[in-house]
Every structure is written in C-alpha cells, then in structure tokens.
Design an enzyme around this catalytic site. Structure first.
Site, PDB file in Angstrom:
ATOM      1  N   THR A 181     -41.390  30.918 107.958  1.00  0.00           N
ATOM      2  CA  THR A 181     -40.782  29.940 107.053  1.00  0.00           C
ATOM      3  C   THR A 181     -41.251  30.255 105.645  1.00  0.00           C
ATOM      4  O   THR A 181     -42.411  30.574 105.419  1.00  0.00           O
ATOM      5  CB  THR A 181     -41.209  28.502 107.383  1.00  0.00           C
ATOM      6  OG1 THR A 181     -42.630  28.429 107.300  1.00  0.00           O
ATOM      7  CG2 THR A 181     -40.769  28.100 108.764  1.00  0.00           C
ATOM      8  N   GLU A 327     -37.983  26.250 112.330  1.00  0.00           N
ATOM      9  CA  GLU A 327     -38.709  25.808 113.534  1.00  0.00           C
ATOM     10  C   GLU A 327     -37.774  25.333 114.637  1.00  0.00           C
ATOM     11  O   GLU A 327     -38.223  25.020 115.743  1.00  0.00           O
ATOM     12  CB  GLU A 327     -39.672  24.663 113.161  1.00  0.00           C
ATOM     13  CG  GLU A 327     -40.871  25.074 112.321  1.00  0.00           C
ATOM     14  CD  GLU A 327     -40.590  25.059 110.814  1.00  0.00           C
ATOM     15  OE1 GLU A 327     -39.393  25.092 110.435  1.00  0.00           O
ATOM     16  OE2 GLU A 327     -41.550  25.026 110.040  1.00  0.00           O
ATOM     17  N   LYS A 436     -45.125   7.838  96.296  1.00  0.00           N
ATOM     18  CA  LYS A 436     -45.659   6.636  96.958  1.00  0.00           C
ATOM     19  C   LYS A 436     -46.132   5.673  95.879  1.00  0.00           C
ATOM     20  O   LYS A 436     -47.221   5.840  95.328  1.00  0.00           O
ATOM     21  CB  LYS A 436     -46.819   6.978  97.894  1.00  0.00           C
ATOM     22  CG  LYS A 436     -46.419   7.761  99.145  1.00  0.00           C
ATOM     23  CD  LYS A 436     -46.659   9.252  98.959  1.00  0.00           C
ATOM     24  CE  LYS A 436     -45.997  10.083 100.039  1.00  0.00           C
ATOM     25  NZ  LYS A 436     -45.951  11.528  99.676  1.00  0.00           N
ATOM     26  N   TRP A 441     -41.830   3.786  99.003  1.00  0.00           N
ATOM     27  CA  TRP A 441     -41.450   5.173  98.781  1.00  0.00           C
ATOM     28  C   TRP A 441     -40.291   5.267  97.794  1.00  0.00           C
ATOM     29  O   TRP A 441     -39.307   4.523  97.911  1.00  0.00           O
ATOM     30  CB  TRP A 441     -41.028   5.826 100.106  1.00  0.00           C
ATOM     31  CG  TRP A 441     -42.160   6.398 100.889  1.00  0.00           C
ATOM     32  CD1 TRP A 441     -43.449   6.537 100.503  1.00  0.00           C
ATOM     33  CD2 TRP A 441     -42.081   6.931 102.233  1.00  0.00           C
ATOM     34  NE1 TRP A 441     -44.202   7.120 101.506  1.00  0.00           N
ATOM     35  CE2 TRP A 441     -43.379   7.369 102.577  1.00  0.00           C
ATOM     36  CE3 TRP A 441     -41.053   7.086 103.158  1.00  0.00           C
ATOM     37  CZ2 TRP A 441     -43.674   7.946 103.810  1.00  0.00           C
ATOM     38  CZ3 TRP A 441     -41.347   7.656 104.378  1.00  0.00           C
ATOM     39  CH2 TRP A 441     -42.649   8.085 104.702  1.00  0.00           C
TER      40      TRP A 441
END
Lengths: 544, 544
Positions: A181, A327, A436, A441
C-alpha cells in the site's frame, strides 16, 4: 461431519488452463511504448505464461519466492500475473510511481529474488536496485540492440522454458501475489494475496451487481496492474475468457478514447482522475469518438463525484461506484441500485449511486464509533471495519501494524463512514484526517470540497491543528488561481451557509502550493506537522 | 508460504445473515396447496429460518445430524434449506415422486433423525415411515384442526426457537445438504454437499455466462427443491437478494404461466417436460399471457431439443441449455455462445446452443474412450468425466460404488459425449444405454429420436440385446398411436436414410406400453432384462 465433495483447490492454475482450453482464440491487445498495438491470443498468452513458470523454476525460483515486476499494463505483465504464481512463486508488483527510496525499501523488505522490468523503466530501477538484492534482472525490451551488462532479455529468458512443464500441486491458501500500500503515513505495508482470495474475489467481482462482466465483454484494464491488481480486472477477464486490452503507459484521455474506439471496449475500471480526463475530452469533442454503445465502467480508488458520474452518463457511459483497498484484493462495496430503488425519486437514486455502495457477497461491514457499533441510520459516524475471505489478516512482516485489526478479527479500514438503512456505505473521510473538536468529528473532506467550489480557489486542504480548549480545530490552506485572490471574510460567510458554526475553519492560510505524495495525493501528514505549532491566539479571523 | 488473508469460511450462514442485512424488504412468494399466494419478505424468512435452527438445536439435533424434508417448493422448504444447515445439521431433501419403498430405504440409509413434511404428503410418509426412525415428525399445515397423534406442528415447533441464537462456528467443508440420485440402476445413492460446494456453485451459476442472475431478477424455482437443489437456484437467489417465487405443487403450464405473469418473473430453470408444457400452452394461446419482456431461463435435467428451444424463443423466451447431475450440485456446463460465435452462420450457432455447453469456471471436463482421452473433434465418443470443487468425491456410505471415480480422481458421469474444438459437450447417451456392436458404439437415444419422428409412432425405446456375433445389437420397441399402425419395412427404409446400415435396429417389436421409473423416465433396465433372451435367429426382418 464433512461433506463428500472433491478437495479441489481454488488456484490461478485452473484459470490459466481454462483460458487455453476454451478461449484460445480470444485476443489480448497491448499498447506498446511507441503507441503501436500488439495483438496475440490467449493461446499465445498461455504458452508464454507457462514458459515463464518453467524458466523461473529452472532458474532456481522456489515455492513462495518473490519475483518483482516493474511494468505498465502490457502483455508481459499479464504473463507475470499468471506465470509467476503457476510455478508456486509470488508476483510482487512494484508501483512505478513511488519514490526510488520507497521502491528500494519495498523490494528489500519483500526480499524479491528476481525482477522483470520494462526497458523504459530501467532508469528508475537503477536508482533503487542497490538497496535490493535481485539475483536476476529480466528486461522486457522494445528495441533491438545489445543487452546492458548482466541483464537478461525477457524473450531469451522465457525461451528457456519451452516444452512440457508440470505445475507444482498448489494449495489454495498459498501466496500468489504481493502488493504494497502506498499509504501517506508510516512505511509501505505489504498485502500478501492467496490464490483462494484472488479466485473468490474474481467470482464476486464478476457478479451482475458488481461488474456484470461476461465472456463477450472487451475489458480495458486502465487502473495500473501495479496498483491493487488493476482493481482485480485482469483476473476476472482471464477467468471469463473476455478480450483484454492493456493500455501500457498511455493513460491520457485521447489515447484511452482512441483505444476504446479501436477495440470496441465495453468495460473499464479507473480512478476518478482518469474518468475526469475522459469526461473533459468528451465534453470538448462530443462527436469525435465512435464508442461502443455498451461502454460502461467502475470507478474506484476514491469517490466519483456526482458531476463526474452524471457527466459521463450524458455521453452514454454509465459508471458504478466501487470502494476498495489494497487490503481487500481490492473490492469491498459496489453502489448498484436494488430492484425497488428503481422506483425511487431521481434525487434519492442519485444519492445511493454516489455512495460507496453495498458489500459484494462474503464481505461483511460494520462501523465503529465512540460508543461501539453505530446504527445504520445514514448519519452516525464510525470507522468502517470489514471481514471476508479476500480481506488481509495481517501485513507482510509487519507485526507493529497489528493495531489495524480488532481483537475480534475485523480489519480497520481507517475510513470514517456512515451506513444507511439499506446497507449503503458513504465514506466521509480518512480517520486520521478527521478533526476531533470538543468531542465531535469534523470532516476535512467535506470542508475541502466546499472550499474548492468557491470562486478563484485552485486547491484547498483542511487539516487538524492542536487546540488548547477543543483538542483540535480545522485550519484551511488555500492555493488561489493564478493572479486571483480570495477574501477570507467572504469565503467564511459562504461556508457559514453550509456548515454549523463549530465546524468552520478557525483560520485560513493562503499558500503557493500544497505538498503531494509520490502518487499525487494531498500529503496531509506533512501539513499537519508543518502547522502543529500554529498559534490560535495570534492568528485567524474571529468567526463569531 | 501461505497468503495472509482472513480465514473466512464459505458457509450458508453468511448468505443468511447477508439477506437480512441488505435485502430484508425483498419478497419471497409461495403458492399454497389451495392455490392462494403466500407472501413475506427475506426479513421474515431470516427470522423463521433462524428460529428453526434454534428449535432444532434445543430439540437435540447435533452437528452433522440429518433432518429430512418431504415438501414441494414453498417457503418452509426454503427455511429448511438454510435453517437446518445454520445449526450445523444436514438438510436431506426427500424426492416426493419416489416409490415409498425407495423413500424408506433412503431415509433409513441416511439415518434421518427428524422429518419436516407437508401436510398433503402425510399419506406418502405413512407408507414408509416404519422403515425409517424419525425421532420427530414436524408437519407443515395448511388447515386448522388438531394434530395427528404425536406429530408436531411446524409453527409450534419454530415458535420454540424465538429469541437470540448463536450459530455454531461452522467450517466450510462441513456437510450442509444431502440428496439421493434417483438412478435407474442399483440403489439410490446419496450426495453429501458441503457448505463450500454450495457457495462456490452459487457464484459460478450466477455468472453472466451461466444464469446472469442479478438482485433485480424475479426467480421462479420451478425445478423441485427435492431434485438436485432445484438446480441450485434458491441458493443463488438468496445470495443475491433476488425475489424468489416458489410454485408449490402447481407445476401445470397454466398455473406456471399465471404465476410468471402475476409476479413479473424474469428467470426460471426447469426440465424439458415443463418447458414443453409451457410452449404447448403458449402455442395454443399466444396472446393470453402478459409475460415480462425479460423472461429467460435455463433448461436442464435432460437435453432441450432444438424445436423446444426455438419454439420458446418465438414467444420471446430465450432458454440456455445446461447440463448437470445431482453429483455436481448440480450444474457442470452451460451452452452460452462465445463472443465470436455471434458472427457464425445461424445453423452453426443453433448447433452450439443445442449442445450441453462448456464448463462453468472451476469445472474440468474430459471424455474417455476405448483408447483413452478422446480428441476434442466433435465426433469422437467417450465417457464424460469431471472434476471440480462442487463435484462429489464419493457417495454417502456406499463404498461399493467407488468404481464411479477414476484412480486419478475424476467422476465418471456415465454419460457418453463428444467434445468439439470449442470445448462444447454434446451428450449422446447414457453409457449403459449405448449398444456395443462389433467394437462400435450405437446411440440408443439417436435411434429413439429418429423413430419418434416417424408418423404414427407414439413412443419408442431402443435397447441393447446380447448377440452371438456382434456382442450386442439394437432392438426397437414401439408404441403406436391409438388406432394407428406402422409398417416395419417402411420404418426401416426411413431410418436407412439417416443411419449407417450397421446402426439400424435388427428387430422391431410393437408393444402396448413402455415401462417407466417412478420419476417418469424410460425404464430401460427393465426392458433390457425382458429382452435379454431374444432369439435373433427366429425374429426380426432381414435388413440386408
């Protein structure tokens, strides 16, 4: 009590043999570096892939050894996709867009024994090969002339593999492919695919509600074969015996559209940047290209925007959104409508089609927020977690990364999402890019998209900066269009109509450019580091 | 070296959970014995299948125990298809068309612990239940009233399964279903399907070149669920979340066509006899039925004739031929055209479409003749042998039947076939029905088809009879149409134009009727026994 069915392993060897037996006459078309077209059939492909398997075995490659590739999408790469796993080894696709230092690290970490490299990429190889230990460099050549030093010509190499070859008896859980990745944080991480994972993923991706591919399709593998297996398409095309078109390094819109016309393409999968280029060219010259009426595609890699999706549809090219990750081999969800949604109002259907979609069979999803698993209500935010037979259970030789899996065995994607009552996922942001603020959020992506829609803004990034009271607060970084300016006051007024007050950036900084990773993504980690010590007291407009 | 992917088993539990999460609003429609329609959603199905799993567990059913069903295609049967395997047990579908003695043998051989039976089939159960040892008889009822003796009501039974239930952690190789073949020779033989085999078969059958099923389809499972898993369709429909329609015992053409119209059916799979009935009704009343323009289907069980296939096509219903066996879960080959065949002349395309087709991915085929593996030339005859992850490796508790597998692990189908250069299989005959004359094979099926095309012939069978010189010679048995007669001389003259002289029947016998098996097939074994001592000297015309 076990069933009494044959113990028949799911391996790529079956797919390779199948394509010879049933689809030997079907074409594989590649565009070469000089833009000329190379054509051969699956019968040729089969013969050469098998020769490669035999030549590798004779050259001392053993079960599980890694053989790297450094190539664009071309027929020799397809031969490597099948020939390397067919002898029990692992094809390790190196991403030609990475920095040479990263490639050196990756090839060394993977302990690649051989490398097959495109002649045109030799200068890149020269920059990192000292960091790796390739026992043999096999060069795919496009010109006549003598070979450099100790390197070996791909054609000479596979010529050594003529004649009979008995495949090793492979188990379906054996490794077939390796891909790292290109994350924006930490070291690149290797995902080691089993034969089983690739085969099962191919079945699921071929379904009508995923790609709907059939033998009659003409599949253009636009996404690079070094990037998440070109979205898995080459494996599906060979399994079904569909004609496969490989565009080489010619990924500009003109070259691609010319290829679609020439080969009567019916299917492609590409990242939004490539789709955007295609749309731009079609908008500019709507009558120039004589495309197959059946051309359709998948968009993956990052979200396909509504304007892009419906822009392409205006030109008769329906695109379905898919979400995936290296993945996940790589596809996890696809945004096909359900039967009864066809009756829904246009607006609602658009929303569904612009989401990342619902999981393909045998992928499980959930979102985990601060209070545990979130409700599937379309607005609760949580980290997307997945399970399934083609989801990685760990990275290759990276024990320190085990925090990416939960104790109950789910993969933490690092994406924050909502899931609606129909099970459709909408990715909101990367978890590390979320801000945050006071226990809530804030999505950096939502702010960026809004800022980028403002006049005279060329590019924008919103990053979290530590704040003494709120933990973090958003800071906007803006690149103005050449010779233009943006008023901070006006911009914030514009944003106020779109976001709650507490979600607005506390400061706006104008910059000349934004840092990018080697794959062209915003390098937010660098920005966060750069503005870590930002002094909120001294700067920024009062937004009250 | 193994890949690093999750160890995620392929089980029906995933499919059951998936249908609840994503397709809870989609309908399952069943026709009840009184012809009324029952409708509920996959959410209801899920809840009840899970209740069944829990109730069975509480009643003492353990992993691997067999639970029989004696039911038509109805929603409770679908609940059994998933609920029984979800608790780790094995659903054993009993064929309601078999002779009670056979059913008794089968239920006893399988050691079925419980049976779920349709009320209407209780009289059949009474005839064989003494031979079996059902610990519990669970009756699906359609009328009010008190329950007979110690039997238990299905609704009462699953009501005991309300509330939470944790599935056992099943491995994918565990047995999920059991089905006995209704062969015309020897004892019925059980095929024990694993979860893995059913899941992989579902993926392969769903592919565009197999059924091409999608979530938007409306699937009518016409083939009985007690016969080779209704061609595997119920599993595919639930995996994809497609609307499923179950016709109960109402399989006459009128009832089926009414159902197709009412439910807007888009897909069905049926045996030729059922398709023939549908065609007959459509030919009679071409404008009576308002069918979905998308209705299409698979024909399996035995060969779909050209006239049937093109007759249905005239009514806008394309049918693709499939070949399978109970031992193959059941599909092995499908006769989808390849891309370039679309350009072929009509005649050639017809031939391909009327063949049994090419294997679906992960099924391997070969034909073995007297000299070993035959050439794929379209005329060499050999026994069709197959391998693959959903092919049986042995029968349940039948060590004497091991000759059905070759030493190198292929299943001997018992079908004689040709394979052409494109890999398309054409089944010529059952190997035991072929006539071995002077070292050559004569197909009884080819002769029968020719004889049946002759005027005034109602039905015909051609069987092998021992012969002192030629090993075996063909004998034709003919039932004439009511009040009509056929001249042997004229018939043989007619056949002479179509076959080589040595292939012609040496004698013709006129009979009142031909023996049939309990499933309505010609009982050739009985005929062969009956004419075993036929005296060639005394009888039959001289054909020279």
């Amino acid at each position: 009590m076990d069933g009494l069915m044959m113990d028949y392993p799911l391996t790529l060897v079956h797919i390779l043999e199948r394509v010879r037996e049933f689809f030997g006459r079907v074409e594989v078309v590649s565009r070469l570096p000089d833009r000329s077209m190379h054509r051969y059939t699956y019968a040729d492909f089969y013969r050469r892939a098998k020769q490669l398997a035999k030549a590798l075995t004779h050259a001392g490659i053993h079960r599980g050894d890694r053989v790297a590739t450094l190539m664009w999408n071309q027929y020799q790469h397809l031969e490597a996709y099948f020939g390397i796993p067919a002898c029990g080894a692992v094809v390790h696709t190196l991403n030609v867009r990475l920095h040479p230092d990263e490639l050196g690290y990756i090839a060394s970490h993977a302990n690649d024994r051989f490398i097959i490299v495109d002649e045109g990429l030799l200068p890149l190889l020269e920059k990192f090969k000292v960091q790796a230990s390739f026992g043999r460099v096999i060069v795919v050549r496009h010109r006549q002339g003598s070979m450099i030093g100790s390197y070996c010509d791909y054609e000479d190499f596979i010529a050594l593999g003529k004649g009979d070859f008995s495949y090793p008896q492979l188990g379906e859980n054996e490794a077939a492919a390796l891909c790292f990745t290109s994350g924006t944080t930490g070291k690149p991480k290797g995902v080691l695919y089993s034969h089983r994972a690739i085969v099962l993923h191919s079945f699921a991706l071929a379904l009508a509600d995923s790609s709907g591919l059939a033998q009659r399709d003409v599949v253009v593998a636009v996404a690079p074969m070094f990037h998440a297996n070109s979205h898995g398409l080459p494996y599906v095309a060979v399994m079904l015996g569909a004609k496969l078109v490989l565009p080489g390094s010619h990924l500009d819109p003109d070259s691609l559209l010319e290829l679609f016309e020439l080969e009567k393409a019916t299917f492609l999968s590409a990242v939004p940047t490539v789709w955007l280029g295609i749309l731009g060219e079609l908008d500019k010259n709507p009558t120039r290209w004589n495309l197959s009426g059946d051309l359709r595609g998948l968009g993956g890699g990052s979200a396909v925007s509504e304007s892009l999706m419906f822009g392409l549809e205006r030109h008769g090219i329906p695109v379905v959104q898919a979400w995936g990750m290296t993945e996940l081999t790589p596809v996890g969800t696809v945004s096909s409508l359900k039967s009864y949604m066809e009756e829904w109002p246009e607006e609602q259907r658009r929303k569904v089609r612009c989401s990342q979609g619902r999981p393909i069979p045998f992928v499980e999803i959930r979102a985990i927020g601060a209070e545990g698993e979130t409700a599937w209500d379309g607005h609760s935010l949580g980290e997307l977690q997945v399970r399934g037979p083609w989801v990685a259970r760990s990275y290759y030789n990276m024990p320190d990364e085990s925090q990416r899996w939960t104790v109950d065995g789910w993969f933490r994607t690092g994406d924050v999402c909502t899931i609606d009552s129909e099970g459709f996922v909408t990715i909101v942001d990367r978890i590390k890019d979320m801000i945050k603020s006071g226990g809530e959020w804030i999505s950096s992506v939502d702010l960026e998209n809004a800022v980028m829609g403002y006049p005279n803004v060329q590019e924008a990034a919103v990053v979290a900066v530590p704040h003494p009271t709120w933990t973090e607060r958003p800071l906007a970084l803006i690149v103005c269009k050449d010779g233009e300016a943006v008023s901070t006051e006006d911009l914030l007024r514009y944003l106020r109509g779109r976001f709650s007050k507490w979600q607005l950036p506390d400061a706006v900084v104008f910059v000349k450019e934004l840092p990018k990773t080697s794959t062209g993504k915003l390098f937010k980690k660098k920005l966060r580091e750069q503005y870590r010590t930002w002094n909120w007291e001294k700067s920024g407009p009062d937004i009250n």
